[in-house]
Design a protein around this motif. Sequence first.
Motif, PDB file in Angstrom:
ATOM      1  N   LYS A   1       0.697  -1.239  -0.147  1.00 53.10           N
ATOM      2  CA  LYS A   1      -0.224  -0.143   0.080  1.00 53.10           C
ATOM      3  C   LYS A   1       1.005   1.297  -0.020  1.00 53.10           C
ATOM      4  N   VAL A   2       1.873   1.297   0.677  1.00 53.59           N
ATOM      5  CA  VAL A   2       2.860   2.468   0.973  1.00 53.59           C
ATOM      6  C   VAL A   2       3.422   2.563  -0.553  1.00 53.59           C
ATOM      7  N   PHE A   3       4.037   1.541  -1.027  1.00 48.94           N
ATOM      8  CA  PHE A   3       4.390   1.602  -2.375  1.00 48.94           C
ATOM      9  C   PHE A   3       3.803   2.227  -3.455  1.00 48.94           C
ATOM     10  N   CYS A   4       2.422   1.628  -3.364  1.00 50.93           N
ATOM     11  CA  CYS A   4       1.347   2.116  -4.550  1.00 50.93           C
ATOM     12  C   CYS A   4       1.060   3.650  -4.076  1.00 50.93           C
TER      13      CYS A   4
ATOM     14  N   LEU B   1       1.739   9.315  -5.641  1.00 48.09           N
ATOM     15  CA  LEU B   1       2.194  10.708  -5.488  1.00 48.09           C
ATOM     16  C   LEU B   1       3.267  11.147  -6.322  1.00 48.09           C
ATOM     17  N   GLY B   2       4.149  10.054  -6.643  1.00 47.63           N
ATOM     18  CA  GLY B   2       5.007  10.600  -7.604  1.00 47.63           C
ATOM     19  C   GLY B   2       4.531  10.800  -9.016  1.00 47.63           C
ATOM     20  N   GLY B   3       3.700   9.975  -9.421  1.00 46.89           N
ATOM     21  CA  GLY B   3       3.206  10.310 -10.777  1.00 46.89           C
ATOM     22  C   GLY B   3       2.317  11.552 -10.694  1.00 46.89           C
ATOM     23  N   LEU B   4       1.736  11.830  -9.831  1.00 42.76           N
ATOM     24  CA  LEU B   4       0.768  12.964  -9.440  1.00 42.76           C
ATOM     25  C   LEU B   4       1.568  14.160  -9.546  1.00 42.76           C
ATOM     26  N   PHE B   5       2.756  14.309  -8.825  1.00 39.09           N
ATOM     27  CA  PHE B   5       3.813  15.312  -9.114  1.00 39.09           C
ATOM     28  C   PHE B   5       4.234  15.595 -10.473  1.00 39.09           C
ATOM     29  N   TYR B   6       4.611  14.314 -10.962  1.00 41.24           N
ATOM     30  CA  TYR B   6       5.117  14.243 -12.518  1.00 41.24           C
ATOM     31  C   TYR B   6       4.317  14.953 -13.530  1.00 41.24           C
ATOM     32  N   PHE B   7       3.138  14.339 -13.348  1.00 41.78           N
ATOM     33  CA  PHE B   7       2.039  15.255 -14.415  1.00 41.78           C
ATOM     34  C   PHE B   7       1.738  16.569 -13.919  1.00 41.78           C
ATOM     35  N   VAL B   8       1.562  17.104 -12.804  1.00 39.53           N
ATOM     36  CA  VAL B   8       1.249  18.479 -12.224  1.00 39.53           C
ATOM     37  C   VAL B   8       2.358  19.309 -12.683  1.00 39.53           C
TER      38      VAL B   8
ATOM     39  N   PRO C   1      16.557  21.447 -20.622  1.00 38.15           N
ATOM     40  CA  PRO C   1      15.414  21.188 -21.137  1.00 38.15           C
ATOM     41  C   PRO C   1      14.661  20.319 -20.381  1.00 38.15           C
ATOM     42  N   ILE C   2      13.381  20.341 -20.548  1.00 42.24           N
ATOM     43  CA  ILE C   2      12.301  19.930 -19.952  1.00 42.24           C
ATOM     44  C   ILE C   2      12.573  18.264 -19.774  1.00 42.24           C
ATOM     45  N   HIS C   3      13.049  17.716 -20.983  1.00 42.50           N
ATOM     46  CA  HIS C   3      13.140  16.197 -21.034  1.00 42.50           C
ATOM     47  C   HIS C   3      14.134  15.560 -20.356  1.00 42.50           C
ATOM     48  N   PHE C   4      15.452  16.425 -19.899  1.00 45.15           N
ATOM     49  CA  PHE C   4      16.295  15.989 -19.043  1.00 45.15           C
ATOM     50  C   PHE C   4      15.649  16.057 -17.494  1.00 45.15           C
ATOM     51  N   ILE C   5      15.112  17.010 -17.157  1.00 46.97           N
ATOM     52  CA  ILE C   5      14.223  17.176 -15.844  1.00 46.97           C
ATOM     53  C   ILE C   5      13.408  16.066 -15.629  1.00 46.97           C
ATOM     54  N   ARG C   6      12.862  15.709 -16.701  1.00 46.90           N
ATOM     55  CA  ARG C   6      11.619  14.570 -16.571  1.00 46.90           C
ATOM     56  C   ARG C   6      12.559  13.174 -16.277  1.00 46.90           C
ATOM     57  N   ILE C   7      13.594  13.233 -17.143  1.00 48.45           N
ATOM     58  CA  ILE C   7      14.272  11.795 -16.981  1.00 48.45           C
ATOM     59  C   ILE C   7      14.980  11.869 -15.670  1.00 48.45           C
ATOM     60  N   PHE C   8      15.601  12.827 -15.229  1.00 49.73           N
ATOM     61  CA  PHE C   8      15.984  12.725 -13.720  1.00 49.73           C
ATOM     62  C   PHE C   8      14.929  12.655 -12.724  1.00 49.73           C
ATOM     63  N   TYR C   9      13.714  13.182 -12.894  1.00 48.21           N
ATOM     64  CA  TYR C   9      12.928  12.894 -11.923  1.00 48.21           C
ATOM     65  C   TYR C   9      12.226  11.496 -12.070  1.00 48.21           C
TER      66      TYR C   9
ATOM     67  N   ILE D   1      13.709   8.886 -12.808  1.00 48.36           N
ATOM     68  CA  ILE D   1      14.876   7.926 -11.975  1.00 48.36           C
ATOM     69  C   ILE D   1      14.769   8.320 -10.578  1.00 48.36           C
ATOM     70  N   PHE D   2      14.706   9.346 -10.209  1.00 55.93           N
ATOM     71  CA  PHE D   2      14.606   9.742  -8.723  1.00 55.93           C
ATOM     72  C   PHE D   2      13.381   9.117  -8.098  1.00 55.93           C
ATOM     73  N   ALA D   3      12.281   9.194  -8.828  1.00 58.55           N
ATOM     74  CA  ALA D   3      10.957   8.883  -8.166  1.00 58.55           C
ATOM     75  C   ALA D   3      10.972   7.204  -8.242  1.00 58.55           C
ATOM     76  N   SER D   4      11.620   6.608  -9.104  1.00 59.91           N
ATOM     77  CA  SER D   4      11.514   5.078  -9.095  1.00 59.91           C
ATOM     78  C   SER D   4      12.479   4.636  -8.090  1.00 59.91           C
ATOM     79  N   PHE D   5      13.688   5.098  -7.946  1.00 58.66           N
ATOM     80  CA  PHE D   5      14.615   4.697  -6.668  1.00 58.66           C
ATOM     81  C   PHE D   5      13.970   5.001  -5.435  1.00 58.66           C
TER      82      PHE D   5
END
Length: 152
Positions: free
Chosen positions: A7-10, A15-22, A119-127, A129-133
């Motif tokens: 549950k905590v993982f989900c 939250l990570g996905g919500l932050f990414y899209f917002v 560029p936003i693409h680099f920020i997205r990739i970094f985020y 990776i960070f969120a998945s870890f």
Amino acid sequence: MTTLPTKVFCFSCFLGGLFYFVVLGESGIVVRSQLEESLASLRLDVERLAYENRQLEEKQKILKNDQVALEREARRFYLLSENAQIIKFRETENVSELKPILASRLNAFRPGKQFPVPPIHFIRIFYAIFASFTCIGVFIKMRKKKLDFSNY
């Protein structure tokens, strides 16, 4: 029934996905702020170029019709004496040679430009990776706590 680590993982993935899209999504806060900034600078360039265009059109009308104004401008720019005669030639208009300068090209030379943003693409990739870890770390940490409690 799902366990607490799942549950905590989900929830952390949500939250990570919500932050990414917002914040980082195609219509997120970062992209919108960049678009608003570029729109504001383009509007300033358009206003400046329109004003400059009006001034040049007025000057062209004056110089085309008024011989005295033409002589005054020629003397001012070419440092001619009062006795010099000015001969005016008619030029054929070649439309193919005139290339307009787009306002978007002028943004690169704008003084007082802020520091470059990656560029936003680099920020997205970094985020991503960070969120998945982070999510994997939370899952492993909660899993270890569960294993520690089950050993007693």
